[in-house]
Structure formats: structure tokens, C-alpha cells
Design a protein around this motif. Structure first.
Motif, PDB file in Angstrom:
ATOM      1  N   VAL A 171       7.086  -4.257   6.810  1.00 28.78           N
ATOM      2  CA  VAL A 171       6.063  -5.043   6.120  1.00 28.78           C
ATOM      3  C   VAL A 171       6.715  -5.756   4.934  1.00 28.78           C
ATOM      4  O   VAL A 171       7.260  -5.117   4.022  1.00 28.78           O
ATOM      5  CB  VAL A 171       4.899  -4.163   5.653  1.00 28.78           C
ATOM      6  CG1 VAL A 171       3.846  -5.017   4.953  1.00 28.78           C
ATOM      7  CG2 VAL A 171       4.270  -3.440   6.846  1.00 28.78           C
ATOM      8  N   THR A 176       4.691 -10.528   6.458  1.00 25.77           N
ATOM      9  CA  THR A 176       3.911  -9.650   7.341  1.00 25.77           C
ATOM     10  C   THR A 176       2.868  -8.840   6.584  1.00 25.77           C
ATOM     11  O   THR A 176       2.037  -8.169   7.215  1.00 25.77           O
ATOM     12  CB  THR A 176       4.827  -8.693   8.136  1.00 25.77           C
ATOM     13  OG1 THR A 176       5.686  -8.001   7.221  1.00 25.77           O
ATOM     14  CG2 THR A 176       5.678  -9.453   9.138  1.00 25.77           C
ATOM     15  N   LEU A 182      -1.822  -7.790  10.369  1.00 22.04           N
ATOM     16  CA  LEU A 182      -1.711  -6.341  10.529  1.00 22.04           C
ATOM     17  C   LEU A 182      -2.830  -5.793  11.411  1.00 22.04           C
ATOM     18  O   LEU A 182      -2.605  -4.918  12.257  1.00 22.04           O
ATOM     19  CB  LEU A 182      -1.709  -5.665   9.161  1.00 22.04           C
ATOM     20  CG  LEU A 182      -0.473  -5.966   8.305  1.00 22.04           C
ATOM     21  CD1 LEU A 182      -0.702  -5.546   6.861  1.00 22.04           C
ATOM     22  CD2 LEU A 182       0.773  -5.273   8.863  1.00 22.04           C
ATOM     23  N   VAL A 200       5.400   2.511   9.448  1.00 27.59           N
ATOM     24  CA  VAL A 200       5.221   1.307   8.634  1.00 27.59           C
ATOM     25  C   VAL A 200       6.311   1.326   7.575  1.00 27.59           C
ATOM     26  O   VAL A 200       6.305   2.171   6.677  1.00 27.59           O
ATOM     27  CB  VAL A 200       3.815   1.280   8.001  1.00 27.59           C
ATOM     28  CG1 VAL A 200       3.670   0.068   7.094  1.00 27.59           C
ATOM     29  CG2 VAL A 200       2.748   1.258   9.091  1.00 27.59           C
ATOM     30  N   ALA A 234      -1.059  -1.534   4.012  1.00 23.08           N
ATOM     31  CA  ALA A 234      -0.675  -2.181   5.271  1.00 23.08           C
ATOM     32  C   ALA A 234      -0.969  -1.270   6.458  1.00 23.08           C
ATOM     33  O   ALA A 234      -1.512  -1.709   7.480  1.00 23.08           O
ATOM     34  CB  ALA A 234       0.809  -2.551   5.246  1.00 23.08           C
ATOM     35  N   ILE A 238      -3.476  -1.799   9.895  1.00 20.91           N
ATOM     36  CA  ILE A 238      -3.063  -1.606  11.294  1.00 20.91           C
ATOM     37  C   ILE A 238      -3.989  -0.604  11.974  1.00 20.91           C
ATOM     38  O   ILE A 238      -4.462  -0.828  13.101  1.00 20.91           O
ATOM     39  CB  ILE A 238      -1.602  -1.126  11.369  1.00 20.91           C
ATOM     40  CG1 ILE A 238      -0.656  -2.194  10.810  1.00 20.91           C
ATOM     41  CG2 ILE A 238      -1.218  -0.811  12.821  1.00 20.91           C
ATOM     42  CD1 ILE A 238       0.795  -1.732  10.681  1.00 20.91           C
TER      43      ILE A 238
END
Length: 244
Positions: A171, A176, A182, A200, A234, A238
Motif C-alpha cells: 500500500v 494504492t 482497496l 497488507v 487500508a 480490503i
């Protein structure tokens, strides 16, 4: 000696703790078709740069540390699929000795129309650590120089064939670290049936001195490292896509 028994090797690491389950012996192969802007091993891009080492020599190195590296052997890169015959020979010999094998790859060289070699490699591969660089194809091209079509198809192929995989995603702020991307990644991962873990990985800039030593411009100058808090955020995006 048969060519498949010789690998062009960048380096080795004993007692690796982030390259698969347990403490592992890590083999870094030379050569990679991607040019990821955050790559921390730009000296691994070229193919015929470092030493040629045989399967037997590598297993001898493993024997010297196996009491500490009981997790097994991980082959990473570079991109190991650039030397698929060698990696297959290494993993076949490792499995004959009861050693757990993990392949760390982007899958960028996968071709569903010609899977004979990858099928042979996967016979001796216990786990695939699959690096998904960017879920958006156009952004993937900007980040790595190549599209992500083969990578995502390889993920599907592993799932279809019951091969366990760990998904790894770096990330990067401004690239990103984006909730829409994500969540989209999470929705893609939801299709896959054999994911055993999701890593991650926060972007860091510790490779800058290596770029300077090689005389290469660092592509992400000025981009700050991702914080632990941002990495958790992040991951939550996801998982939101994965569960949605």
C-alpha cells in the motif's frame, strides 16, 4: 550439468520471517520483467548478472541452517517464473526431502493457453505468495510498466486448481492507498477460494540508498512511508470489499 539445475541467484536470506509460514530459508532469483516504482531490489532486474548456483548447492546451504529455518524454503526475486525450470528442479528436490516450499511471485508471466510448465512447478509448490501490485489495470501499468491481466488470471487459476495462496499487497500513499481501489481488490479476492492469508504491506523508502548507489533515479521521491495506522485502515477497506 543440466541448465534447469542451475539458477542465476541474486542472494540468500536465512531465518526469514515474512516469506511464508515459520522461519524460512529464502532464495532471491535474478531477473524481473516488472519495474515497480517501489521495488527495493532494483539490482535484481537484470537476468545474467549474479552467480549461477546449482540445486544441490542451494540445498547444501539450506542444510547448514535448517535447524533454524524449519519453516522451509521460499523462492522469491526478482521474478522466479523467469527461471521456472530451475525453480521446478529445486522444489522437486526439496519435496523429495520433505521440505515445505513457497513461491513468491507476481504471476505476471502466467499464460492460461500454455500451462504445462507452471503445472509442473505447482506440483512441488506447497504455497504461492501472490503479489498483486494494483487492482486497476491502467494504474498497474503506471506502477509497474505492465498490465495486471495475467496476474489476476493466475490468482483465479490457483483458486480453480485448489492451490493455497497468500495474497500480498503493498500500500503506497497517493497510488494504492485509495479506498475505492482497496475495496475493489477485496471484491476480487472474494472470488478466490484458496486464500489462506492476506498481507497488507506498508510502503517504505529504505531502498533509496541502493538506488543512489546504482545511479538510478528513485521514482517515488517525496512519497512518505505508510504509517501503521494507515496500513490498518487500508486492510479494513480490503476486508470491506471482501465481505461486501
Amino acid at each position: 550439468m543440466a541448465e534447469e539445475n542451475l539458477g542465476n541467484i541474486h542472494s540468500f536470506e536465512s531465518c526469514g520471517t515474512v516469506d511464508g509460514p515459520g522461519i524460512r530459508f529464502v532464495v532471491f532469483t535474478q531477473g524481473c520483467p516488472l519495474r515497480c516504482k517501489y521495488c527495493h531490489n532494483p539490482d535484481s532486474w537484470g537476468v545474467n548478472i549474479n552467480q549461477k548456483i546449482s540445486v544441490d548447492e542451494i540445498l547444501k546451504k539450506y542444510d547448514g541452517v535448517k535447524e533454524f529455518c524449519k519453516g522451509g524454503i521460499t523462492v522469491t526475486g526478482g521474478e522466479p517464473l523467469m527461471q521456472i525450470d530451475f525453480v521446478t528442479a529445486l522444489f522437486k528436490s526439496a519435496k523429495e526431502r520433505g521440505i515445505h516450499t513457497a513461491l513468491d511471485t507476481s504471476g505476471v508471466l502466467f499464460n492460461r493457453n500454455n500451462t504445462s510448465k507452471i503445472d509442473e512447478l505447482l506440483k512441488y509448490t506447497d504455497l504461492v505468495l501472490l503479489d498483486i501490485k494494483h487492482i486497476d489495470n491502467e494504474e498497474h501499468k503506471k506502477l509497474t510498466g505492465l498490465p495486471n491481466v495475467n496476474i489476476l488470471d493466475f490468482a483465479r487459476y490457483l483458486s480453480e486448481n485448489g492451490k493455497p495462496m497468500w495474497i500480498r499487497h503493498v500500500v503506497v500513499p497517493t497510488i494504492t492507498f485509495n479506498s475505492a481501489y482497496l475495496k475493489e481488490l477485496g471484491r476480487f479476492l472474494k472470488e478466490l477460494k484458496t486464500i489462506k492469508a492476506l498481507d497488507v504491506l506498508p510502503y517504505h523508502d529504505m531502498a533509496i540508498p541502493k538506488y543512489e548507489n546504482l545511479g538510478i533515479n528513485y521514482p517515488l521521491t517525496g512519497v512518505p512511508p505508510l504509517t501503521k495506522e494507515e496500513a490498518l485502515e487500508a486492510r479494513s477497506y480490503i476486508l470491506e470489499g471482501l465481505k461486501g
